[in-house]
Design a protein around this motif. Structure first.
Motif, PDB file in Angstrom:
ATOM      1  N   SER A 113      -9.135  13.827  19.384  1.00  0.00           N
ATOM      2  CA  SER A 113      -9.785  14.432  20.539  1.00  0.00           C
ATOM      3  C   SER A 113      -9.972  13.454  21.693  1.00  0.00           C
ATOM      4  CB  SER A 113     -11.134  15.023  20.117  1.00  0.00           C
ATOM      5  OG  SER A 113     -11.899  14.060  19.427  1.00  0.00           O
ATOM      6  N   ASP A 114      -9.901  12.145  21.448  1.00  0.00           N
ATOM      7  CA  ASP A 114     -10.088  11.161  22.512  1.00  0.00           C
ATOM      8  C   ASP A 114      -9.316   9.891  22.168  1.00  0.00           C
ATOM      9  OD1 ASP A 114     -10.925   9.331  24.425  1.00  0.00           O
ATOM     10  OD2 ASP A 114     -13.052   9.823  24.230  1.00  0.00           O
ATOM     11  N   ILE A 115      -8.139   9.681  22.798  1.00  0.00           N
ATOM     12  CA  ILE A 115      -7.294   8.527  22.462  1.00  0.00           C
ATOM     13  C   ILE A 115      -7.900   7.197  22.897  1.00  0.00           C
ATOM     14  CG2 ILE A 115      -5.163   9.864  22.399  1.00  0.00           C
ATOM     15  CD1 ILE A 115      -4.433   8.574  25.116  1.00  0.00           C
ATOM     16  N   THR A 116      -8.932   7.224  23.729  1.00  0.00           N
ATOM     17  CA  THR A 116      -9.590   5.965  24.073  1.00  0.00           C
ATOM     18  C   THR A 116     -10.460   5.469  22.931  1.00  0.00           C
ATOM     19  OG1 THR A 116     -11.510   7.011  25.114  1.00  0.00           O
ATOM     20  CG2 THR A 116      -9.602   6.540  26.529  1.00  0.00           C
ATOM     21  N   LYS A 117     -10.847   6.364  22.013  1.00  0.00           N
ATOM     22  CA  LYS A 117     -11.688   5.982  20.873  1.00  0.00           C
ATOM     23  C   LYS A 117     -10.892   5.824  19.584  1.00  0.00           C
ATOM     24  CE  LYS A 117     -15.876   8.063  22.672  1.00  0.00           C
ATOM     25  NZ  LYS A 117     -16.926   9.054  22.447  1.00  0.00           N
ATOM     26  N   GLY A 118      -9.809   6.552  19.449  1.00  0.00           N
ATOM     27  CA  GLY A 118      -9.005   6.478  18.233  1.00  0.00           C
ATOM     28  C   GLY A 118      -7.737   7.285  18.383  1.00  0.00           C
ATOM     29  N   THR A 119      -6.745   6.937  17.589  1.00  0.00           N
ATOM     30  CA  THR A 119      -5.465   7.637  17.634  1.00  0.00           C
ATOM     31  C   THR A 119      -5.048   8.059  16.239  1.00  0.00           C
ATOM     32  OG1 THR A 119      -4.370   5.473  17.606  1.00  0.00           O
ATOM     33  CG2 THR A 119      -4.598   6.540  19.748  1.00  0.00           C
ATOM     34  N   ALA A 120      -4.131   9.015  16.173  1.00  0.00           N
ATOM     35  CA  ALA A 120      -3.614   9.511  14.899  1.00  0.00           C
ATOM     36  C   ALA A 120      -2.106   9.678  14.997  1.00  0.00           C
ATOM     37  CB  ALA A 120      -4.258  10.849  14.547  1.00  0.00           C
ATOM     38  N   TYR A 121      -1.417   9.245  13.967  1.00  0.00           N
ATOM     39  CA  TYR A 121       0.028   9.421  13.839  1.00  0.00           C
ATOM     40  C   TYR A 121       0.285   9.932  12.434  1.00  0.00           C
ATOM     41  CZ  TYR A 121      -0.320   6.524  17.924  1.00  0.00           C
ATOM     42  OH  TYR A 121      -0.691   6.039  19.150  1.00  0.00           O
ATOM     43  N   ALA A 122       1.177  10.895  12.293  1.00  0.00           N
ATOM     44  CA  ALA A 122       1.418  11.505  10.981  1.00  0.00           C
ATOM     45  C   ALA A 122       2.902  11.681  10.740  1.00  0.00           C
ATOM     46  CB  ALA A 122       0.711  12.858  10.895  1.00  0.00           C
ATOM     47  N   SER A 123       3.261  11.682   9.458  1.00  0.00           N
ATOM     48  CA  SER A 123       4.663  11.868   9.091  1.00  0.00           C
ATOM     49  C   SER A 123       4.776  12.433   7.684  1.00  0.00           C
ATOM     50  CB  SER A 123       5.414  10.540   9.153  1.00  0.00           C
ATOM     51  OG  SER A 123       4.962   9.691   8.119  1.00  0.00           O
ATOM     52  N   ILE A 124       5.947  12.960   7.413  1.00  0.00           N
ATOM     53  CA  ILE A 124       6.336  13.384   6.073  1.00  0.00           C
ATOM     54  C   ILE A 124       7.643  12.691   5.749  1.00  0.00           C
ATOM     55  CG2 ILE A 124       5.108  15.592   6.139  1.00  0.00           C
ATOM     56  CD1 ILE A 124       7.770  16.938   6.932  1.00  0.00           C
ATOM     57  N   GLY A 126      11.387  13.223   4.955  1.00  0.00           N
ATOM     58  CA  GLY A 126      12.399  14.268   5.068  1.00  0.00           C
ATOM     59  C   GLY A 126      11.757  15.567   5.519  1.00  0.00           C
ATOM     60  N   ALA A 127      12.003  16.626   4.780  1.00  0.00           N
ATOM     61  CA  ALA A 127      11.417  17.933   5.092  1.00  0.00           C
ATOM     62  C   ALA A 127      10.296  18.303   4.128  1.00  0.00           C
ATOM     63  CB  ALA A 127      12.509  19.006   5.054  1.00  0.00           C
ATOM     64  N   ASP A 128       9.952  17.390   3.221  1.00  0.00           N
ATOM     65  CA  ASP A 128       8.940  17.642   2.206  1.00  0.00           C
ATOM     66  C   ASP A 128       7.538  17.516   2.800  1.00  0.00           C
ATOM     67  OD1 ASP A 128       7.303  17.816  -0.002  1.00  0.00           O
ATOM     68  OD2 ASP A 128       8.120  16.029  -0.995  1.00  0.00           O
ATOM     69  N   GLU A 129       6.867  18.631   3.011  1.00  0.00           N
ATOM     70  CA  GLU A 129       5.524  18.624   3.594  1.00  0.00           C
ATOM     71  C   GLU A 129       4.416  18.455   2.563  1.00  0.00           C
ATOM     72  OE1 GLU A 129       5.036  22.150   5.959  1.00  0.00           O
ATOM     73  OE2 GLU A 129       6.132  21.279   7.634  1.00  0.00           O
ATOM     74  N   SER A 130       4.765  18.256   1.291  1.00  0.00           N
ATOM     75  CA  SER A 130       3.733  18.194   0.253  1.00  0.00           C
ATOM     76  C   SER A 130       2.849  16.958   0.371  1.00  0.00           C
ATOM     77  CB  SER A 130       4.366  18.260  -1.136  1.00  0.00           C
ATOM     78  OG  SER A 130       5.156  17.114  -1.379  1.00  0.00           O
ATOM     79  N   LYS A 131       3.368  15.889   0.938  1.00  0.00           N
ATOM     80  CA  LYS A 131       2.583  14.671   1.139  1.00  0.00           C
ATOM     81  C   LYS A 131       2.678  14.273   2.608  1.00  0.00           C
ATOM     82  CE  LYS A 131       3.115  12.881  -3.503  1.00  0.00           C
ATOM     83  NZ  LYS A 131       3.638  11.812  -4.331  1.00  0.00           N
ATOM     84  N   LEU A 132       1.541  13.960   3.169  1.00  0.00           N
ATOM     85  CA  LEU A 132       1.443  13.578   4.570  1.00  0.00           C
ATOM     86  C   LEU A 132       0.939  12.146   4.650  1.00  0.00           C
ATOM     87  CD1 LEU A 132       1.389  14.783   7.579  1.00  0.00           C
ATOM     88  CD2 LEU A 132      -1.083  14.910   7.214  1.00  0.00           C
ATOM     89  N   ASN A 133       1.580  11.332   5.448  1.00  0.00           N
ATOM     90  CA  ASN A 133       1.099   9.984   5.723  1.00  0.00           C
ATOM     91  C   ASN A 133       0.490   9.985   7.109  1.00  0.00           C
ATOM     92  OD1 ASN A 133       3.738   9.469   3.927  1.00  0.00           O
ATOM     93  ND2 ASN A 133       2.224   7.899   3.528  1.00  0.00           N
ATOM     94  N   MET A 134      -0.675   9.376   7.238  1.00  0.00           N
ATOM     95  CA  MET A 134      -1.335   9.278   8.546  1.00  0.00           C
ATOM     96  C   MET A 134      -1.767   7.849   8.814  1.00  0.00           C
ATOM     97  SD  MET A 134      -3.677  12.609   9.125  1.00  0.00           S
ATOM     98  CE  MET A 134      -3.731  12.234  10.873  1.00  0.00           C
ATOM     99  N   ILE A 135      -1.642   7.455  10.046  1.00  0.00           N
ATOM    100  CA  ILE A 135      -2.210   6.206  10.533  1.00  0.00           C
ATOM    101  C   ILE A 135      -3.296   6.611  11.527  1.00  0.00           C
ATOM    102  CG2 ILE A 135      -1.820   4.073  11.826  1.00  0.00           C
ATOM    103  CD1 ILE A 135      -0.284   4.023   9.202  1.00  0.00           C
ATOM    104  N   LEU A 136      -4.529   6.177  11.264  1.00  0.00           N
ATOM    105  CA  LEU A 136      -5.660   6.461  12.142  1.00  0.00           C
ATOM    106  C   LEU A 136      -6.226   5.147  12.644  1.00  0.00           C
ATOM    107  CD1 LEU A 136      -7.476   9.058   9.853  1.00  0.00           C
ATOM    108  CD2 LEU A 136      -5.986   9.553  11.790  1.00  0.00           C
ATOM    109  N   THR A 137      -6.577   5.097  13.912  1.00  0.00           N
ATOM    110  CA  THR A 137      -7.217   3.898  14.444  1.00  0.00           C
ATOM    111  C   THR A 137      -8.615   4.238  14.938  1.00  0.00           C
ATOM    112  OG1 THR A 137      -6.425   4.205  16.720  1.00  0.00           O
ATOM    113  CG2 THR A 137      -5.008   2.924  15.216  1.00  0.00           C
ATOM    114  N   ASN A 138      -9.503   3.270  14.806  1.00  0.00           N
ATOM    115  CA  ASN A 138     -10.827   3.306  15.421  1.00  0.00           C
ATOM    116  C   ASN A 138     -10.835   2.129  16.383  1.00  0.00           C
ATOM    117  OD1 ASN A 138     -13.454   3.012  16.200  1.00  0.00           O
ATOM    118  ND2 ASN A 138     -14.312   2.981  14.140  1.00  0.00           N
ATOM    119  N   LYS A 139     -10.919   2.392  17.665  1.00  0.00           N
ATOM    120  CA  LYS A 139     -10.799   1.346  18.674  1.00  0.00           C
ATOM    121  C   LYS A 139     -12.117   0.663  19.016  1.00  0.00           C
ATOM    122  CE  LYS A 139      -6.622   3.383  20.549  1.00  0.00           C
ATOM    123  NZ  LYS A 139      -5.939   3.897  21.736  1.00  0.00           N
ATOM    124  N   SER A 140     -13.171   0.964  18.275  1.00  0.00           N
ATOM    125  CA  SER A 140     -14.461   0.309  18.490  1.00  0.00           C
ATOM    126  C   SER A 140     -14.705  -0.713  17.386  1.00  0.00           C
ATOM    127  CB  SER A 140     -15.600   1.331  18.485  1.00  0.00           C
ATOM    128  OG  SER A 140     -16.844   0.663  18.534  1.00  0.00           O
TER     129      SER A 140
END
Length: 173
Positions: A113-124, A126-140
């Motif tokens: 909701s606010d990239i100045t406070k944190g960001t999110a990146y996600a991936s699977i 191939g096409a397999d949506e059963s597992k999701l990888n996320m990178i989350l940052t807290n910029k404070s």
């Protein structure tokens, strides 16, 4: 300057070249128009903080931005002898569990909701949506950040394994 059209660059770059910003969309537009299938690379970059949690946050965010903007290859330029936090941020994408587990190869739209406070990146993978990888940052450095994270996926995720880096250690925990 690299990707956010709302960001105003307060330097000679912004003063003289604002019409060419943000850089990645403009480069990708040129590639699509004049050089289709050309790959984009950043052959030397370093946002600093190699031996500090701020460097890990900058690196993790940069790699997410690079992936989201079609950067095919990027090379960290190690400007100090200690860049352990930057390397750990890279490992969050390439070897977070020390057993070769990595961020996927297919991006999934994720946003905070606010990239100045944190960001999110996600991936699977191939096409397999059963597992999701996320990178989350807290910029404070001091505040816990609450954020609404939107993930564009056809799957429902009900549990998580969490790996992270803190200001106390560059080791992934």
């Amino acid at each position: 300057t690299l990707y956010d059209p709302m960001y105003i660059e307060d330097s000679w770059i912004g003063n003289s070249f604002q019409g060419y910003l943000p850089i990645f969309p403009k480069l990708n537009e040129s590639i699509d128009k004049y050089y289709p299938e050309t790959k984009l690379a950043l052959t030397e970059y370093n946002f600093g903080g190699g031996n500090h949690i701020s460097g890990a946050i900058a690196e993790a965010d940069a790699l997410g931005v690079f992936a989201s903007n079609g950067v095919y290859v990027s090379n960290l330029w190690a400007i100090n002898s200690d860049f352990s936090y930057q390397l750990s941020a890279i490992d969050l994408y390439t070897n977070y569990d020390r057993n070769g587990s990595c961020f996927g190869d297919t991006l999934v739209t994720a946003s905070t909701s606010d990239i100045t406070k944190g960001t999110a990146y996600a991936s699977i993978h191939g096409a397999d949506e059963s597992k999701l990888n996320m990178i989350l940052t807290n910029k404070s450095l001091t505040d816990v950040q609450n954020s609404i994270i939107n993930i564009d996926s056809g799957a429902e995720y009900t549990s998580a394994k969490i790996y992270g880096i803190t200001g106390n250690s560059s080791e992934i925990q």
